[in-house]
Write a protein that holds these residues in place. Sequence first.
Motif, PDB file in Angstrom:
ATOM      1  N   CYS A  53      52.469 -80.132 -32.915  1.00 27.91           N
ATOM      2  CA  CYS A  53      52.638 -78.774 -33.436  1.00 27.91           C
ATOM      3  C   CYS A  53      51.298 -78.101 -33.738  1.00 27.91           C
ATOM      4  O   CYS A  53      50.346 -78.757 -34.159  1.00 27.91           O
ATOM      5  N   VAL A  54      51.283 -76.803 -33.546  1.00 26.80           N
ATOM      6  CA  VAL A  54      50.231 -75.948 -34.087  1.00 26.80           C
ATOM      7  C   VAL A  54      50.769 -75.373 -35.390  1.00 26.80           C
ATOM      8  O   VAL A  54      51.892 -74.852 -35.423  1.00 26.80           O
ATOM      9  N   VAL A  55      50.017 -75.494 -36.462  1.00 24.44           N
ATOM     10  CA  VAL A  55      50.429 -75.012 -37.777  1.00 24.44           C
ATOM     11  C   VAL A  55      49.492 -73.882 -38.199  1.00 24.44           C
ATOM     12  O   VAL A  55      48.272 -74.064 -38.215  1.00 24.44           O
ATOM     13  N   ILE A  56      50.064 -72.730 -38.516  1.00 20.98           N
ATOM     14  CA  ILE A  56      49.265 -71.609 -39.006  1.00 20.98           C
ATOM     15  C   ILE A  56      49.541 -71.434 -40.499  1.00 20.98           C
ATOM     16  O   ILE A  56      50.673 -71.164 -40.907  1.00 20.98           O
ATOM     17  N   LEU A  57      48.501 -71.616 -41.294  1.00 23.31           N
ATOM     18  CA  LEU A  57      48.596 -71.478 -42.737  1.00 23.31           C
ATOM     19  C   LEU A  57      47.953 -70.174 -43.189  1.00 23.31           C
ATOM     20  O   LEU A  57      47.031 -69.682 -42.532  1.00 23.31           O
ATOM     21  N   THR A  58      48.433 -69.640 -44.294  1.00 25.06           N
ATOM     22  CA  THR A  58      47.845 -68.407 -44.819  1.00 25.06           C
ATOM     23  C   THR A  58      47.005 -68.663 -46.074  1.00 25.06           C
ATOM     24  O   THR A  58      46.502 -67.729 -46.693  1.00 25.06           O
ATOM     25  N   VAL A  78      45.624 -77.279 -36.786  1.00 23.91           N
ATOM     26  CA  VAL A  78      45.773 -76.318 -37.877  1.00 23.91           C
ATOM     27  C   VAL A  78      44.854 -75.118 -37.673  1.00 23.91           C
ATOM     28  O   VAL A  78      43.673 -75.278 -37.356  1.00 23.91           O
ATOM     29  N   VAL A  79      45.421 -73.930 -37.856  1.00 19.72           N
ATOM     30  CA  VAL A  79      44.640 -72.696 -37.907  1.00 19.72           C
ATOM     31  C   VAL A  79      44.869 -72.087 -39.287  1.00 19.72           C
ATOM     32  O   VAL A  79      46.015 -71.878 -39.692  1.00 19.72           O
ATOM     33  N   GLN A  80      43.782 -71.830 -40.018  1.00 21.37           N
ATOM     34  CA  GLN A  80      43.921 -71.259 -41.349  1.00 21.37           C
ATOM     35  C   GLN A  80      42.659 -70.489 -41.714  1.00 21.37           C
ATOM     36  O   GLN A  80      41.613 -70.673 -41.079  1.00 21.37           O
ATOM     37  N   PRO A  81      42.731 -69.626 -42.715  1.00 17.73           N
ATOM     38  CA  PRO A  81      41.560 -68.834 -43.106  1.00 17.73           C
ATOM     39  C   PRO A  81      40.383 -69.727 -43.498  1.00 17.73           C
ATOM     40  O   PRO A  81      40.571 -70.806 -44.062  1.00 17.73           O
ATOM     41  N   THR A  82      39.211 -69.256 -43.207  1.00 20.10           N
ATOM     42  CA  THR A  82      38.003 -70.008 -43.525  1.00 20.10           C
ATOM     43  C   THR A  82      37.600 -69.850 -44.987  1.00 20.10           C
ATOM     44  O   THR A  82      36.784 -70.620 -45.482  1.00 20.10           O
ATOM     45  N   ALA A  83      38.159 -68.862 -45.660  1.00 21.52           N
ATOM     46  CA  ALA A  83      37.859 -68.599 -47.075  1.00 21.52           C
ATOM     47  C   ALA A  83      39.086 -67.955 -47.708  1.00 21.52           C
ATOM     48  O   ALA A  83      39.985 -67.479 -46.993  1.00 21.52           O
ATOM     49  N   PRO A  84      39.178 -67.950 -49.033  1.00 24.22           N
ATOM     50  CA  PRO A  84      40.329 -67.315 -49.690  1.00 24.22           C
ATOM     51  C   PRO A  84      40.502 -65.869 -49.244  1.00 24.22           C
ATOM     52  O   PRO A  84      39.524 -65.124 -49.121  1.00 24.22           O
ATOM     53  N   LEU A  85      41.752 -65.467 -48.997  1.00 21.43           N
ATOM     54  CA  LEU A  85      42.021 -64.104 -48.543  1.00 21.43           C
ATOM     55  C   LEU A  85      42.014 -63.101 -49.691  1.00 21.43           C
ATOM     56  O   LEU A  85      41.826 -61.904 -49.476  1.00 21.43           O
ATOM     57  N   ASN A  86      42.250 -63.586 -50.888  1.00 24.08           N
ATOM     58  CA  ASN A  86      42.154 -62.748 -52.101  1.00 24.08           C
ATOM     59  C   ASN A  86      43.051 -61.513 -52.054  1.00 24.08           C
ATOM     60  O   ASN A  86      42.630 -60.404 -52.419  1.00 24.08           O
ATOM     61  N   VAL A  87      44.269 -61.689 -51.582  1.00 22.60           N
ATOM     62  CA  VAL A  87      45.266 -60.625 -51.636  1.00 22.60           C
ATOM     63  C   VAL A  87      46.579 -61.212 -52.139  1.00 22.60           C
ATOM     64  O   VAL A  87      46.847 -62.401 -51.962  1.00 22.60           O
ATOM     65  N   GLY A  88      47.391 -60.368 -52.761  1.00 19.15           N
ATOM     66  CA  GLY A  88      48.667 -60.815 -53.276  1.00 19.15           C
ATOM     67  C   GLY A  88      49.762 -60.758 -52.231  1.00 19.15           C
ATOM     68  O   GLY A  88      49.588 -60.211 -51.138  1.00 19.15           O
ATOM     69  N   THR A  89      50.906 -61.322 -52.585  1.00 18.09           N
ATOM     70  CA  THR A  89      52.063 -61.350 -51.686  1.00 18.09           C
ATOM     71  C   THR A  89      52.497 -59.945 -51.294  1.00 18.09           C
ATOM     72  O   THR A  89      52.879 -59.700 -50.151  1.00 18.09           O
ATOM     73  N   LEU A  90      52.437 -59.005 -52.236  1.00 20.32           N
ATOM     74  CA  LEU A  90      52.859 -57.627 -51.988  1.00 20.32           C
ATOM     75  C   LEU A  90      51.655 -56.681 -51.916  1.00 20.32           C
ATOM     76  O   LEU A  90      51.757 -55.514 -52.294  1.00 20.32           O
ATOM     77  N   GLU A  91      50.540 -57.174 -51.412  1.00 17.07           N
ATOM     78  CA  GLU A  91      49.310 -56.389 -51.311  1.00 17.07           C
ATOM     79  C   GLU A  91      49.546 -55.067 -50.575  1.00 17.07           C
ATOM     80  O   GLU A  91      50.215 -55.020 -49.540  1.00 17.07           O
ATOM     81  N   LYS A  92      48.957 -53.981 -51.115  1.00 20.79           N
ATOM     82  CA  LYS A  92      49.099 -52.663 -50.500  1.00 20.79           C
ATOM     83  C   LYS A  92      47.782 -52.087 -49.979  1.00 20.79           C
ATOM     84  O   LYS A  92      47.787 -51.044 -49.321  1.00 20.79           O
ATOM     85  N   ASP A  93      46.670 -52.736 -50.270  1.00 20.88           N
ATOM     86  CA  ASP A  93      45.360 -52.235 -49.851  1.00 20.88           C
ATOM     87  C   ASP A  93      45.206 -52.470 -48.346  1.00 20.88           C
ATOM     88  O   ASP A  93      44.906 -53.585 -47.905  1.00 20.88           O
TER      89      ASP A  93
END
Length: 280
Positions: free
Chosen positions: A179-184, A237-252
């Motif tokens: 499997c290829v796993v994509i994490l957020t 695995v494919v995942q961000p290289t650093a924290p994305l720093n956005v919330g679940t309901l991010e609007k920016d």
Amino acid sequence: MYNNGLVLEGGGNRSIYTSGVLDAFMDEKIDFEYVIGVSAGSCNGVSFIAKNYRRQHDIIINYSNDKRYMGAGNMLKGHSFLNTDWIFGELAYDILPLNQDVFENSKTVLCAVATNGETGKAEYFYPKSMRGECPELKASCSIPGVTNGVKIGNSTYFDGGLVDSIPLERAFEDGCKKCVVILTRHKGYVKKPITPKVQKIFKKFPKIGEAVAIRHTMYNHQLDFVKKAEAEGLVYVVQPTAPLNVGTLEKDTSKLEAIYQLGYKQGRDNAQAIKEFLSK
């Protein structure tokens, strides 16, 4: 038995990272025999199978700030704060419609994960068509607290991420060889516990409250399982290289656009290695 599978974590609007990765996969002609998604991951999976390029990007970027998408006003009209009735109705079918024929004619199997509100257990749905309301997909994305859940049969269902956030084990159980796993979440992320008092919010569905209270334990166990499978050569695995720093309901939308571009770049950067992984 499937030669390969794709596992998609959720994360609400944070999952625009996954949208970028999958659009890169489309450009690189990377396909899978099986796709399993949780919450927003299941939506990404549907658009990927249907080859709706940038559809999930456009949904999040163009409509996250639309009051019909989420807002207190929806509750006054009999909907939930996160208005899944509109998202999986007018938005998904009229404004940004799915390539229904492509989805239905695809040989790729889709599995959408949802949580049974009565039992607190994960259940797995395998929709072959998205015509109509597709309650299984809507249920997979129904975050408790900001939605009312979805009635299927005699049970009410909520977001699958409550009890099976990274359904790699299910993918293997369903017969995927690799499997290829994509994490957020970024590499090294560990979910922290939240106060048990949160259970009081879910008096109508106490099993959901229990699941929320121990979600960190489940999630971290699943991360360990992914790492073990990766070490054994069964997972890429494919995942961000650093924290994305956005919330679940991010609007920016500027932040969200940057996250999409990050996902797209990482999808392209990893494409050749993934092709080699899948061909072994």
